[in-house]
Structures are given as structure tokens and as C-alpha cells.
Design an enzyme around this catalytic site. Structure first.
Site, PDB file in Angstrom:
ATOM      1  N   GLY A   1       0.807  -1.212   0.000  1.00 38.15           N
ATOM      2  CA  GLY A   1       0.000   0.000   0.000  1.00 38.15           C
ATOM      3  C   GLY A   1       0.843   1.266   0.000  1.00 38.15           C
TER       4      GLY A   1
ATOM      5  CG  HIS B   1       5.234   5.117  -4.746  1.00 32.24           C
ATOM      6  ND1 HIS B   1       5.805   4.444  -5.807  1.00 32.24           N
ATOM      7  CD2 HIS B   1       5.668   4.488  -3.621  1.00 32.24           C
ATOM      8  CE1 HIS B   1       6.559   3.463  -5.357  1.00 32.24           C
ATOM      9  NE2 HIS B   1       6.494   3.454  -4.033  1.00 32.24           N
TER      10      HIS B   1
ATOM     11  CG  HIS C   1       3.225   0.885  -5.486  1.00 26.84           C
ATOM     12  ND1 HIS C   1       3.444   1.849  -4.538  1.00 26.84           N
ATOM     13  CD2 HIS C   1       3.761  -0.263  -4.995  1.00 26.84           C
ATOM     14  CE1 HIS C   1       4.064   1.315  -3.502  1.00 26.84           C
ATOM     15  NE2 HIS C   1       4.279   0.042  -3.752  1.00 26.84           N
TER      16      HIS C   1
ATOM     17  CE  LYS D   1      12.172   1.541  -3.841  1.00 24.05           C
ATOM     18  NZ  LYS D   1      12.621   1.063  -2.510  1.00 24.05           N
TER      19      LYS D   1
ATOM     20  CB  VAL E   1       9.035   4.756 -11.133  1.00 20.35           C
ATOM     21  CG1 VAL E   1       8.443   6.119 -11.470  1.00 20.35           C
ATOM     22  CG2 VAL E   1       8.499   3.700 -12.100  1.00 20.35           C
TER      23      VAL E   1
ATOM     24  NE  ARG F   1      10.402   1.084   5.196  1.00 16.58           N
ATOM     25  CZ  ARG F   1      10.245  -0.171   4.756  1.00 16.58           C
ATOM     26  NH1 ARG F   1      10.591  -0.498   3.535  1.00 16.58           N
ATOM     27  NH2 ARG F   1       9.758  -1.098   5.555  1.00 16.58           N
TER      28      ARG F   1
END
Ligand code: PAF
Length: 282
Positions: free
Chosen positions: A28, A31, A34, A149, A176, A187
């Protein structure tokens, strides 16, 4: 789009889907990183399921499990607009028995697991593999989308799929970045202004590493020294050079070198990770 919080309803809904299923597993606080996974999944599948679950068993003691951002309504808006069919957002006791010491887990045990993030986060990848395996079984997805990432996570999940013969295709998706090159992460929300400025030196170090490598004169040592001097206002946990195909540490850089960094910001102690392939065409 349906938001489902329990396994029984998820299974019923999956039975009624026609065509292929793409899964985007997330914790969740979605951003644009995602969103790029979700957009790709929507393009490539008849149905897309996004799981939103802050998985407690992949957090170590003292980590940010309690403060991890939770924003289901905002996430649902992004998913709905992107064309997602189902959000699966279970509560913890829907996924795990109450006794967390009495679970069947997938515990990968080869050397890659204990390096890099696995070194400072013991048991983290047991938690990741276990929840991802459950999500694969529950959703019966044909494809699952993961960001590069989390390169070590991606490597370990790909190996789990091969080793345990999961009938699913793993689709790696590029990192991204924000306009200033900070890798997108849920985070990043923790960062103060000062932390954020300092954090920019992680991607700066990686991009400079790539430039230096491509001059063909820079050694691994020179790249590390340059990176550490750029990241002097961060607590660097690791800067490692691995072969992208094996995740084995390299003494010398070559065409397969993946450089990975984990560092903590000084004001909020936020742990950030990022990586770059030295020879990938820009
Ligand atoms: O990358 C993440 O967000 C998590 O590790 C994942 C894959 C959703 C498992 O909880």
C-alpha cells in the site's frame, strides 16, 4: 472494482473471473512506482488484482511496522482509475494464525539471502517469500509484477518460483524515480526536507558510478570512494557490487555489474535502497 478483505470472498470472486489474471503485490501507500506496475499489469492481463497488505512477518523487531503508511481509500482511487478489478486488503489475522511462532513459512537458505538487506534484516526474506507464495496461491495469478528497486527481493522471488515450480511468470519492472532522481518508495513519506536532500546523494552516487564505469578506467575502489564521499551525510549500510545474474559479489566491475546501496537518513533514520546496472544503456 471490488475491495475484498477476506479469503473466502476473494476465492469466490476469482472463480467468476474470465481470462488471465495479473497480480501486483504491494504493502500500500501506492505511488507512481506502483502505478507503473499496475499499468503494465492492466495492459497485459484481462484482470488485475492488487494486494495491499503490510506484512508483519517481513518486519524485524524495532522496524517501522507500526508507522508504515496506511491509506486504503487513496490507494483504492489510484487502483480504480488504473483499471484494477480487485483490491485484496486482508487484516493480519486473515493471513496468519494468531500464534506467529507457529506458522508454516518459506525460508530460503542460500547465501544470497543473508547478504545485503538480509544481513541487517534477518528473517525478512522468509516473511517476503511466505506472503508472496500465499498471494500466488490465493489469486491463481498468471503473472506477477515486481519493481527492480527491490532487486534482491526480485532475485529471491524469481528463484523461489523456479525452485518450487510455481506456475506464474514474474515480470520485473524498471525503477521509477522522482524528477530529481530519488527512487520512489512509500518510505519517502518519512523524510524531512534535510533527509530528502541527503537522500538524493544515493541516486547521485549510482549515476556517477555508472558514468565512472563507462570511462573504462575507474576501479571498484574508486567508485566506492566517490560514492561514500557523496553520501557522507547518510549512514551507509552497504554499497555492494554483484553479478546481476547470480547476485554473487564481484571484485572487479564488468558488463553484468549491478551496484546496490542501502543507507539511512540521519534525521528520521529512514532506510532507503536503490541500485543501478553499470552497463545498461541509458
Ligand atoms: O515489495 C513489497 O512491497 C513487499 O515486500 C511485498 C512484495 C508486497 C511482500 O509483502
Amino acid at each position: 472494482m471490488k475491495i475484498i478483505d477476506n479469503i473466502k470472498e476473494l476465492k469466490e470472486n476469482i472463480k467468476s473471473l474470465n481470462g488471465s489474471i495479473g497480480l501486483v503485490p504491494t504493502m500500500g501507500a501506492l505511488h507512481d512506482g506502483h502505478k507503473s506496475l499496475i499499468d503494465k499489469a492492466v495492459k497485459e492481463n484481462d484482470n488485475v488484482i492488487v494486494s495491499i497488505f503490510v506484512n508483519p512477518i517481513q518486519f524485524c523487531a524495532g522496524e517501522d511496522l507500526d508507522k508504515y503508511p496506511r491509506q486504503l481509500q487513496l490507494d483504492a482511487k489510484l487502483c480504480e482509475e488504473a483499471g484494477v478489478k480487485i483490491i485484496f486488503a486482508p487484516k493480519v489475522n486473515e493471513m496468519y494464525d494468531d500464534d506467529k511462532n507457529n506458522l508454516t513459512l518459506i525460508c530460503p537458505s542460500y547465501s544470497v539471502v543473508d547478504k545485503l538487506c538480509g544481513k541487517s534484516r534477518p528473517g525478512h526474506f522468509d516473511g517476503v517469500c511466505s506472503v508472496v507464495a500465499k498471494l500466488f496461491n490465493l489469486t491463481k495469478a498468471h503473472k506477477a509484477y515486481f519493481g527492480q528497486k527491490d532487486a534482491q527481493q526480485l532475485f529471491i522471488i524469481q528463484k523461489m518460483v523456479r525452485d518450487l515450480n510455481f506456475d506464474i511468470e514474474i515480470i520485473p519492472c524498471p525503477i521509477v524515480r522522482e524528477k530529481d532522481n530519488l527512487a520512489m518508495s512509500s518510505r519517502n513519506k518519512y523524510l524531512t526536507q534535510k533527509d530528502r536532500l541527503d537522500a538524493l546523494n544515493i541516486s547521485k552516487a549510482l549515476f556517477e558510478a555508472k558514468k565512472l564505469a563507462q570511462t573504462n578506467t575507474a576501479t571498484k575502489r574508486a567508485i566506492i570512494d566517490n560514492s561514500l564521499s557523496l553520501m557522507k551525510d547518510l549512514n551507509v549500510e552497504y554499497i555492494e557490487f554483484v553479478d546481476k545474474n547470480t547476485f554473487m559479489e564481484q571484485d572487479e566491475i564488468d558488463k553484468n555489474t549491478l551496484v546496490l546501496i542501502a543507507a539511512r537518513t540521519k534525521e528520521t533514520n529512514t532506510r532507503l535502497i536503490d541500485n543501478i546496472l553499470l552497463w545498461e544503456l541509458v
